[in-house]
Structures are given as C-alpha cells and as structure tokens.
Design an enzyme around this catalytic site. Structure first.
Site, PDB file in Angstrom:
ATOM      1  N   VAL A 233       0.863  -1.187   0.000  1.00 60.78           N
ATOM      2  CA  VAL A 233       0.000   0.000   0.000  1.00 60.78           C
ATOM      3  C   VAL A 233       0.897   1.234   0.000  1.00 60.78           C
ATOM      4  O   VAL A 233       1.800   1.343   0.826  1.00 60.78           O
ATOM      5  CB  VAL A 233      -0.943   0.033   1.217  1.00 60.78           C
ATOM      6  N   LYS A 246      -3.324   0.703  -3.402  1.00 60.98           N
ATOM      7  CA  LYS A 246      -3.077  -0.689  -3.028  1.00 60.98           C
ATOM      8  C   LYS A 246      -2.606  -1.434  -4.272  1.00 60.98           C
ATOM      9  O   LYS A 246      -3.338  -1.526  -5.265  1.00 60.98           O
ATOM     10  CB  LYS A 246      -4.373  -1.304  -2.482  1.00 60.98           C
ATOM     11  N   ASP A 347     -13.557 -10.988   6.642  1.00 59.48           N
ATOM     12  CA  ASP A 347     -12.189 -10.824   7.149  1.00 59.48           C
ATOM     13  C   ASP A 347     -12.088  -9.550   7.992  1.00 59.48           C
ATOM     14  O   ASP A 347     -11.150  -8.764   7.865  1.00 59.48           O
ATOM     15  CB  ASP A 347     -11.189 -10.771   5.990  1.00 59.48           C
TER      16      ASP A 347
END
Length: 515
Positions: A233, A246, A347
């Site tokens: 990133v 990213k 996640d």
C-alpha cells in the site's frame, strides 16, 4: 470479460486497422491486372517489370541539388514479400523514395514532379478496370472507419495536455503510456470528491471507468505505508490530494478484481466504508501491475492506532459505533431498482479498519466479501484461494460446521469478529489502559495454525479475558456486555449488526457520541 482491461482501444490500433483495410481495397482493385512498373535494372531489358506490390523509385541528392537524370534515378518493382509492413512499407516513408500503385507510375516525369513536392503523394489511385459495384462496399467501410479514427485522434489530442500528473517520486505509469489516454470531460479541475458526487448521483456505484483510468494514470506514488500478503500500500498524490494506492501482485489478480467489483456495488458508498476511487491495471508483456485507489487516512489502520495510542471513553464509543454502522450498512440489503445486495465481509479485523481524522472508523479490504443474491437465495462467493484471518475466525468457520450455502451464517461470522475488535479497542481505554494485544494473545502463538485456534475456540470454548477494572467503568462495562453477545458459541444467539449499532448508540449519555 474484465471491465478494467483494455477500457478503450489505443489510437495506434485504429490507425493500423484503417491502413490494413485501405491496403486491402487497393489490392482488390489491382487484382484484375498485375501492376506494371518502369524498371532501369539490368534484370529488366524491356524497361518493364510486373509486381503484386508497389512501383518504386529512388533518387539521390548531391551537393544539396537533387538529380533527376536517368542514371541517378533507380526505377524498379517492389514485391509484397520485400515490403514491410505491407500496408505502408518503411522504404516508402523516406523523402528520397517514392512508391505508388498504378501502371508505370514511377516514370521519370512522375518521379520528378512527386519528389520535388517532398513526396506529398496522394492516396493510391484506383484502377480504371474496377467497377463501381466492386468499390462501393469498401468505400462505405472506409468512410465509417475514417469517422472512428478522427474521433480517436481528437480524444488523443485532448488528453495530451491533461496527462501531466503532479509532483512525486515515482509515476504510476510511464509518461508515454498516458499520452494517448482519453480523459472524461467531467474531470476539469474538479476534486475527487466533486467527481464522485457529480457522477454517482447517490447510487454510490463508483466513477465511470474512463475517469478511473484517467485518475489512476496521473497519480504519483510518494511512500510506502503498508505491506500484506496481497502486495503493498502506497501513499500517492493526485492534484495535491493524498490517495491510498493498493498494489496487488500478479498472483492476486482474482482478489484485485473481486475487491474492485465489490467496491462498485450500487449503493455501497457510505461514510463508514472505505471510499473507493479507481481501479486500473498495466501489462507490458513481462509483468502486470494491479492498482486499487482509495481514500487516504493518515491515522492508518485501527491496529496501528491502538498500538501507538490510548483512548478515552468517548473515543471508544465513537470508534465502536462507526464500525458497527459500517458493518450494518454492509449487511443490509436495499430493495429497489438501484438496490444494494447484502454483503458479508469475512475478514473483519483491526488491520482492515482505518481511522479517520475525526477518530471515526471505516471498513476496508473487501477482497473476500460475499454477496447475497435475493432472487435465487444464493451466495456469490469469490473465486480466490484466500481465506480469512485465523485469529478472527468464528467457531463454526474453524470447525467447518457453517452452512456456506446460506447467507445469514456469513453475517453472524462477521459479528463474532466484530466482538474481538471491540475487545481490542476497549483494552486501550480508561485511566489505566492495558498494552495493546491481539485477541487470544495469551492462548495461541503469534502466528497460530488452524488447529491452535480450533482447540482454543471450539473445543475449550475460551474467549478473550475481560479485566476486572472494566466492571467499575459504566462505559467499559456496557461495552463488555455487547462484545460477549457478539461471540456466543451458538451463531443464532449473537446480536445482529443493526442491533449492535442501536445498543452502542444508547450507551452512556449523548456527550459520549459526537460523530
């Protein structure tokens, strides 16, 4: 088909196909008779040769004076086998050479006239033997292609002055890659926020693809701010604005495509979901760069923030409520023509949550997210080999008892993970805060295996320890009750994201919540 690959056809391809078609027309017109040319080579005793390609002439310049005598002019035939590229050979581009395609067009008189005008040759002459009905379809096709080529050239000219980029240490792509890149007319001098508000019209489905590519190719990378299994990133600059870039490795193409796809879901844009700006890719034949551009938040991830700082009760409630609000928006389906499907994160953890300047939070990293298809009551699962973070996995995920065909279990798994994040935040709050530690730090190794987590969470049914000092603090006590209702062993007993949001909003007084 990837909607982010080859968004527009390069201007070079327009020219190439135009010339190929042009060449094919005249090859067809000349198919009736072979092309006859003058020839002054010893191999042409009759001063005539016949070819399937071009009549060729070459002259020399001596002392600045161009000679046109018979000896200084080479006349001959050029076969298609020796012409490269066939549609417009390189030899024909020289100011001292001349190519044409009608009988005896390379005679000395014609060569003299043509070369004296710096070989500003006209388009290839049509054969007198051709018939109108043979030519008409090709002419119509040429007219259509001419319009397309003219449009492409116009876009290319507009874009040259708009693809300069800002200052920085490393451009996103090489300068020559952006010269022919068309640019959406809405860009002007608008900021990213202006363009998002102008183009999404409340739908929140993302910027037009052409705007995304234009923005991406003007970004300059400044410094690296993070690394992960997907790649890196970077902090980038676009017209003086900071953005987060990213960069996925080529092995993670499925994750890149999936995350960009999820971010552009209709009505997804929300103040507590990381703001998506653009996605673009670059393939030069040897490597592929996959870029995802989002809002930049200088405080970094929640993990980074909690590691370096402590917080007070107001900030605890503010952070917790903003995360719950973002999660509730993800989980909610919006019915309508421009409706939003319910989405589960899969996640959720402190490293995937970013802290804004006002200390509210946004949820990011949607590469593993799943969507609920209401019409078929099915789950849209990404085609990637990635799995969630083991430390934050719910019991039913660890022991593989979760029904993956239904959507609700995915939402309940998110709620379990949220309970662990809540525990992380609460530890750093109060007059005597604890040092930062990840969930189950005292039960499993730093990089736990599935077996470690399964043993602790499923078999021993342990949960993170709640310190005694929390019971004497009204806010921490109320927060601890919420987190316990998030990590029940039985998924059906856990709170919903919407219920968590409402409960957190009611904790303490109104002074505790100043979003």
């Amino acid at each position: 088909m990837y909607q982010y690959k080859n968004v527009i056809m390069d201007t070079f391809h327009w020219r190439k196909w135009f010339l190929l078609l042009l060449f094919a027309v005249y090859r067809r017109l000349d198919a009736v008779d072979g092309l006859k040319c003058y020839c002054n080579s010893p191999s042409c005793p009759n001063e005539t040769c016949e070819t399937d390609g071009y009549c060729f002439a070459s002259t020399s310049i001596e002392g600045g004076v161009q000679k046109f005598t018979y000896q200084e002019v080479e006349l001959r035939c050029m076969s298609l086998k020796t012409a490269f590229p066939p549609e417009y050979p390189i030899k024909c581009k020289s100011s001292a050479n001349y190519c044409c395609q009608y009988d005896f067009c390379n005679s000395n008189d014609i060569v003299r006239e043509s070369l004296s005008k710096v070989l500003q040759a006209t388009a290839m002459e049509s054969s007198p033997t051709a018939k109108v009905w043979q030519v008409l379809p090709w002419v119509m096709g040429l007219m259509a292609l001419t319009v397309c080529v003219a449009t492409s050239l116009w876009w290319a000219k507009r874009s040259r002055s708009l693809m300069k980029g800002g200052r920085g240490s490393r451009p996103l792509f090489a300068a020559e890659d952006s010269l022919g890149e068309p640019r959406h007319p809405i860009m002007g001098t608008a900021t990213i926020r202006d363009m998002i508000e102008l183009t999404t019209s409340g739908s929140g489905s993302g910027l037009p693809l052409l705007v995304q590519r234009s923005i991406a190719r003007q970004i300059q990378l400044v410094d690296i701010i993070g690394k992960g299994r997907f790649g890196e990133v970077w902090r980038g600059r676009w017209r003086g604005e900071n953005v987060a870039v990213k960069i996925f490795s080529s092995r993670e193409e499925c994750s890149w495509f999936r995350e960009a796809e999820i971010y552009q879901t209709v009505m997804l844009r929300h103040e507590n979901i990381l703001g998506f700006i653009a996605a673009d890719n670059k393939d030069n034949g040897t490597w592929t760069q996959l870029w995802l551009i989002t809002d930049y938040h200088e405080n970094g991830s929640l993990f980074d923030y909690l590691t370096a700082r402590t917080i007070d009760s107001n900030t605890l409630v503010k952070m917790a409520l903003s995360i719950a609000t973002g999660l509730a928006h993800l989980h909610m389906d919006i019915v309508g023509t421009k409706g939003k499907p319910a989405i589960a994160h899969r996640d959720l953890k402190s490293k995937n949550i970013l802290v804004k300047s006002n200390l509210t939070c946004v949820i990011g990293d949607l590469g593993l997210a799943v969507r609920h298809n209401v019409a078929s009551d099915s789950v849209d699962v990404p085609s990637t080999n990635r799995v969630g973070t083991k430390r934050y996995m719910a019991p039913e995920v660890l022991d593989e008892t979760m029904d993956t065909r239904q959507f609700d279990p995915y939402k309940r798994s998110d709620v379990y993970s949220f309970g662990l994040v809540l525990w992380e935040i609460a530890r750093r709050c109060g007059t005597m805060p604890d040092e930062y530690q990840p969930p189950y730090y005292d039960s499993v190794p730093p990089d736990p295996a599935l077996e470690d987590m399964r043993r602790v969470v499923c078999m021993e049914k342990r949960r993170p320890n709640v310190p005694n000092r929390w019971h004497s603090d009204p806010v921490l006590s109320a927060i601890s009750k919420v987190m316990k209702e998030c990590w029940y062993q039985n998924p059906a007993a856990r709170l919903t994201a919407l219920r968590i949001k409402k409960t957190l909003a009611n904790i303490g007084t109104g002074d505790h919540i100043k979003l």
